[in-house]
Design an enzyme around this catalytic site. Structure first.
Site, PDB file in Angstrom:
ATOM      1  N   HIS B  56       0.823  -1.214   0.000  1.00  0.00           N
ATOM      2  CA  HIS B  56       0.000   0.000   0.000  1.00  0.00           C
ATOM      3  C   HIS B  56       0.855   1.261   0.000  1.00  0.00           C
ATOM      4  CE1 HIS B  56      -3.079  -2.870   0.907  1.00  0.00           C
ATOM      5  NE2 HIS B  56      -2.593  -3.128   2.105  1.00  0.00           N
ATOM      6  N   HIS B 218      -6.766  -4.755  -1.298  1.00  0.00           N
ATOM      7  CA  HIS B 218      -6.040  -6.024  -1.217  1.00  0.00           C
ATOM      8  C   HIS B 218      -6.320  -6.903  -2.419  1.00  0.00           C
ATOM      9  CE1 HIS B 218      -6.176  -4.725   2.999  1.00  0.00           C
ATOM     10  NE2 HIS B 218      -4.962  -5.199   3.001  1.00  0.00           N
TER      11      HIS B 218
END
Lengths: 332, 332
Positions: B56, B218
């Site tokens: 991320h 995700h």
């Protein structure tokens, strides 16, 4: 084609509108498609103007602000801006001390900036031009006579911007910009081609198990295609190419500024990972690293890949690099 | 698979090594895989710790520094860090005033941070936990009970970081962090799936002429698939979803902080273009915009796409947003 756009022909004005909405500290002239420091012209300061085809963001519009560019001109995607835009930008930032044009070495950009300089000089504005040509991958390409201008543009704009901000006269700012370019070299690698809005498909075909060494920033193919490589191998190939042509510098053991640049579609995770390898190899080869910048700065739309730029830095370069800068993309 | 990596199993340590080389102002503990402010623990200051799966970036490691996080814990790709890492980070930043854990709402992260808090409390460190759950797209997913934590994490870390830097006690920093989360909502759209290093292929199949609304960070699929949309339509769909659940705020007409976030593989050009549409729609709907941030900040590896986060901001929020911050990814 999957892009967050409305229509291919509206990409440039639509993106400039968004830039204006996000950055009230910039003045965006939608008619001329130029982005200007809101406080321009800055009294007594040499003005810095750059620009080029759209598709390399944050270069150049994201580098407009205190300590870097006074104005940037946005052409269509991968297409030079026209002389009128450049002349408008030059007039907008001229504060009596003259204007430096920072031009990446592509035939259209060089010619158009030269015409803009003539227009500005007709209006009594003294203009100097520095041409950036740092890319060691190819000499003479589809777009260029000589080496292409790529990652070193960031170093030239930052260091010359700091020099101008400190009040140096035009001749000194231009001389510094030329020295930064002469002491910088770049090499780029693509994992994918980019997709231009107008074409709607990749600019070249690159199989899923291959990468392309020596790419430019306009979707043009590179100098060699190879089977997919590890980050370590990409770092080695890039540094081999750059170090072979990097000037030795004035003093023995002069350190380098390092830019580990993403081409637009490569996440930061991979760029930091690549920098780990770059850093290790430079240490092994005894090249001292003075400053490092990692991120997507000089891009080619959505291309996945990287470009490594080194600049042999003397003490003045380091002082100018560390000087404050307040732009959308570079701030310290 | 085309990634700038050496081997899938080495991605996290290799990237941390590169981060350490690029940012001497950070202390990177390669054994525990934690990134810590070099001047931590900062005397008298509440410590802020966050972390989560890698993939991320720049979240969370790029947000470590003065005015934001004191430490970040890096898990494997899309996998929670373990309690030992979090406990080590907590001990490293504790300066006597306690530690706040900022946790994205994923089952593994919440459980592991709770265990880490117990470990730290056994050592006499007072710990509070704030859980970020701003994503309106889905309630209860593959990874979550309740809403997922996404873009608002940046707002929580920035505002709570400024509050801690100003010397507020733990209870007040935790309360502020909770209020920021409660007043924030996000919605994401994918143009492509991401590719994890371990899997080596896309996490879901998305045809060339479709996009996916309501994706998470995700690689999990979203709540609806549609034919490719324009930036204008993406902005409308995202804001429809966010505004339907955004709290009204304390005062009538309270403005919003806007994050127009790229998912990692989307170039800045498209994000600014999208922001032009976001800004226009917010004006049309009478939502005042106080501050804007455009860029790739809370990403999902190489996914192409965007996420819009709004935070209803009172005057304290604006003051804290404007406070100085010095991290790799956010600096002013």
């Amino acid at each position: 084609m999957k892009k967050l756009i409305n229509a291919p022909e509206d990409v440039v004005p639509d993106a400039l509108r968004g830039l204006a909405a996000a950055h009230p500290e910039l003045s965006v002239d939608l008619e001329h498609r130029i982005v200007v420091r809101r406080d321009a012209p800055v009294s007594g300061k040499v003005g810095l103007v750059s620009g080029g085809g759209t598709g390399h963001e944050p270069l150049h519009s994201g580098f407009v602000g205190a300590g870097m560019l006074d104005a940037a001109c946005a052409g269509e995607v991968f297409t030079s801006p026209v002389p009128d835009q450049m002349a408008a930008a030059t007039a907008a930032v001229h504060a009596g001390a003259g204007v430096l044009h920072i031009v990446k070495n592509y035939t259209g950009d060089v010619l158009n900036f030269r015409m803009a300089a003539e227009l500005a000089e007709d209006d009594g504005i003294e203009v100097r031009q520095v041409v950036v040509d740092d890319d060691v991958a190819v000499v003479d390409s589809l777009y260029t006579a000589g080496r292409r201008g790529t990652g070193a543009t960031l170093f030239v704009e930052k260091l010359a911007g700091a020099k101008a901000e400190a009040g140096a006269p035009l001749a000194e700012v231009a001389d510094l910009a030329r020295r930064v370019n002469e002491r910088s070299r770049s090499f780029g690698v693509a994992l994918t081609a980019c997709t231009t809005p107008a074409k709607g498909g990749p600019t070249f075909d690159l199989p899923a198990d291959q990468l392309e060494l020596g790419i430019g920033i306009h979707g043009e193919p590179g100098r060699e295609r190879r089977a997919m490589m590890t980050a370590r191998e990409v770092a080695e190939a890039s540094l081999d190419a750059v170090l072979a042509e990097l000037p030795a510098g004035g003093e023995p053991g002069e350190p380098v500024l390092v830019l580990v640049n993403g081409m637009g579609g490569t996440p930061l995770l991979e760029l930091y990972l690549l920098h780990g390898e770059i850093d290790r190899i430079l240490r092994e080869r005894g090249v001292p690293v003075a400053r490092v910048l990692v991120g997507n700065y000089v891009t080619s739309l959505d291309m996945a890949g990287c470009m490594v730029t080194l600049c042999r830095a003397d003490e003045e370069f380091l002082r100018l690099w560390d000087a404050p800068v307040r732009t959308p993309a570079l701030r310290w």
